[in-house]
Design a protein around this motif. Sequence first.
Motif, PDB file in Angstrom:
ATOM      1  N   PRO A   1      -9.465 -18.238  84.914  1.00 49.63           N
ATOM      2  CA  PRO A   1      -9.203 -19.730  85.274  1.00 49.63           C
ATOM      3  C   PRO A   1     -10.006 -20.030  87.006  1.00 49.63           C
ATOM      4  O   PRO A   1     -10.065 -19.212  87.589  1.00 49.63           O
ATOM      5  CB  PRO A   1      -7.814 -19.839  85.413  1.00 49.63           C
ATOM      6  CG  PRO A   1      -7.276 -18.366  85.700  1.00 49.63           C
ATOM      7  CD  PRO A   1      -8.374 -17.545  84.872  1.00 49.63           C
TER       8      PRO A   1
ATOM      9  N   TYR B   1      -6.662 -28.537  74.759  1.00 48.79           N
ATOM     10  CA  TYR B   1      -5.812 -27.928  75.829  1.00 48.79           C
ATOM     11  C   TYR B   1      -4.455 -27.542  75.309  1.00 48.79           C
ATOM     12  O   TYR B   1      -3.922 -26.747  75.942  1.00 48.79           O
ATOM     13  CB  TYR B   1      -5.595 -29.226  76.729  1.00 48.79           C
ATOM     14  CG  TYR B   1      -6.789 -29.884  77.270  1.00 48.79           C
ATOM     15  CD1 TYR B   1      -8.002 -29.366  77.311  1.00 48.79           C
ATOM     16  CD2 TYR B   1      -6.761 -31.170  77.982  1.00 48.79           C
ATOM     17  CE1 TYR B   1      -9.228 -29.903  77.826  1.00 48.79           C
ATOM     18  CE2 TYR B   1      -7.895 -31.710  78.429  1.00 48.79           C
ATOM     19  CZ  TYR B   1      -8.905 -31.123  78.251  1.00 48.79           C
ATOM     20  OH  TYR B   1     -10.183 -32.029  78.828  1.00 48.79           O
ATOM     21  N   LYS B   2      -4.392 -27.825  73.982  1.00 49.83           N
ATOM     22  CA  LYS B   2      -3.043 -27.512  73.541  1.00 49.83           C
ATOM     23  C   LYS B   2      -3.164 -26.374  72.577  1.00 49.83           C
ATOM     24  O   LYS B   2      -2.252 -25.490  71.876  1.00 49.83           O
ATOM     25  CB  LYS B   2      -2.414 -28.510  72.641  1.00 49.83           C
ATOM     26  CG  LYS B   2      -1.963 -29.871  73.455  1.00 49.83           C
ATOM     27  CD  LYS B   2      -1.630 -31.122  72.727  1.00 49.83           C
ATOM     28  CE  LYS B   2      -1.747 -32.303  73.315  1.00 49.83           C
ATOM     29  NZ  LYS B   2      -1.157 -33.443  72.533  1.00 49.83           N
TER      30      LYS B   2
ATOM     31  N   SER C   1      -3.843 -22.699  71.284  1.00 48.55           N
ATOM     32  CA  SER C   1      -3.227 -21.316  71.739  1.00 48.55           C
ATOM     33  C   SER C   1      -3.897 -20.013  71.074  1.00 48.55           C
ATOM     34  O   SER C   1      -4.043 -18.937  71.841  1.00 48.55           O
ATOM     35  CB  SER C   1      -1.794 -21.100  71.273  1.00 48.55           C
ATOM     36  OG  SER C   1      -1.637 -20.941  69.994  1.00 48.55           O
TER      37      SER C   1
ATOM     38  N   TYR D   1     -10.858 -19.551  78.820  1.00 53.84           N
ATOM     39  CA  TYR D   1     -10.143 -20.706  79.608  1.00 53.84           C
ATOM     40  C   TYR D   1     -10.979 -22.116  79.006  1.00 53.84           C
ATOM     41  O   TYR D   1     -11.992 -22.051  79.809  1.00 53.84           O
ATOM     42  CB  TYR D   1     -10.207 -20.592  80.931  1.00 53.84           C
ATOM     43  CG  TYR D   1      -8.946 -19.311  81.462  1.00 53.84           C
ATOM     44  CD1 TYR D   1      -7.747 -19.900  81.641  1.00 53.84           C
ATOM     45  CD2 TYR D   1      -9.528 -18.224  81.295  1.00 53.84           C
ATOM     46  CE1 TYR D   1      -6.757 -18.823  81.635  1.00 53.84           C
ATOM     47  CE2 TYR D   1      -8.480 -17.033  81.288  1.00 53.84           C
ATOM     48  CZ  TYR D   1      -7.192 -17.385  81.734  1.00 53.84           C
ATOM     49  OH  TYR D   1      -6.016 -16.230  82.099  1.00 53.84           O
TER      50      TYR D   1
ATOM     51  N   GLN E   1      -9.593 -23.836  82.800  1.00 56.29           N
ATOM     52  CA  GLN E   1      -8.216 -24.200  83.083  1.00 56.29           C
ATOM     53  C   GLN E   1      -7.259 -23.791  82.061  1.00 56.29           C
ATOM     54  O   GLN E   1      -6.243 -23.565  82.218  1.00 56.29           O
ATOM     55  CB  GLN E   1      -8.059 -25.747  83.351  1.00 56.29           C
ATOM     56  CG  GLN E   1      -8.715 -26.378  84.445  1.00 56.29           C
ATOM     57  CD  GLN E   1      -8.733 -27.832  84.950  1.00 56.29           C
ATOM     58  OE1 GLN E   1      -7.810 -28.450  84.069  1.00 56.29           O
ATOM     59  NE2 GLN E   1      -9.362 -28.066  85.627  1.00 56.29           N
ATOM     60  N   HIS E   2      -7.331 -24.070  80.736  1.00 52.58           N
ATOM     61  CA  HIS E   2      -6.451 -23.961  79.615  1.00 52.58           C
ATOM     62  C   HIS E   2      -6.715 -22.632  79.070  1.00 52.58           C
ATOM     63  O   HIS E   2      -7.725 -22.614  78.362  1.00 52.58           O
ATOM     64  CB  HIS E   2      -6.583 -25.219  78.641  1.00 52.58           C
ATOM     65  CG  HIS E   2      -6.584 -26.509  79.486  1.00 52.58           C
ATOM     66  ND1 HIS E   2      -5.569 -27.165  80.056  1.00 52.58           N
ATOM     67  CD2 HIS E   2      -7.715 -27.377  79.586  1.00 52.58           C
ATOM     68  CE1 HIS E   2      -5.734 -28.399  80.645  1.00 52.58           C
ATOM     69  NE2 HIS E   2      -7.102 -28.458  80.739  1.00 52.58           N
TER      70      HIS E   2
END
Length: 223
Positions: free
Chosen positions: A115, A170-171, A173, A197, A201-202
Amino acid sequence: MNIAEVTLIVRALTRNRFIASILLVQVLVATACVTNLAFLLSERLGTLTYKTGLKEANLGVIETEYLGPAAANPAASIRTDLQAIRQQPGVEQVIAAESLPLDQQNWSAGFTNKPLKGNDISGIVEAEPTVYTASSPAAKVLGLTLVAGRDLSAGAFVPMEANADYAGLYKASEAVVSQALPDKLFPEGGAVGKFLYAYAQHPIQVVGGQDAFPACPEDRCRQ
């Protein structure tokens, strides 16, 4: 038509340059049309014979578009549709897929190996692969060969929310990646279990690795 008649035609054309010019233009236009048609045909044949890396022989695709109440909760609508399709005779397995090679719905996203914290970019490696979104068991249904790890879990799929700049990413997994991506981001090896990432970020965990998709033409695999 014999040779003598050809000679007479040539002599007539040399005496009337206007008619000769019109004939030349017609020949050029006809040649351009034939060349263009041949090019379009070769492009179409290239698409039809392109190897996507999928086991296409036993695959069928049903396209859906949600409107009204169904569009308000696409995840629930997708689950309902999958259940209905599973109950149809002859269906062995079904997955939800928002993008596949050559379907003109694919897109690319930036991924990093760690990240981004503030403006510190030390040690960060970035790649921008084409993203294909699908539910479990995607690898099994699509005929992909996993060389490490496992297939996606049952709850890993989330709609990508195209109307919100694909914020569904972004959601997410879990991810199954082709070999080229971990070679870029994790050259030391052992990508399974590590995190990618999205947009630095995610976090998305790598759960499996597959044989690479063939290099996909930019105009067919990315928007």
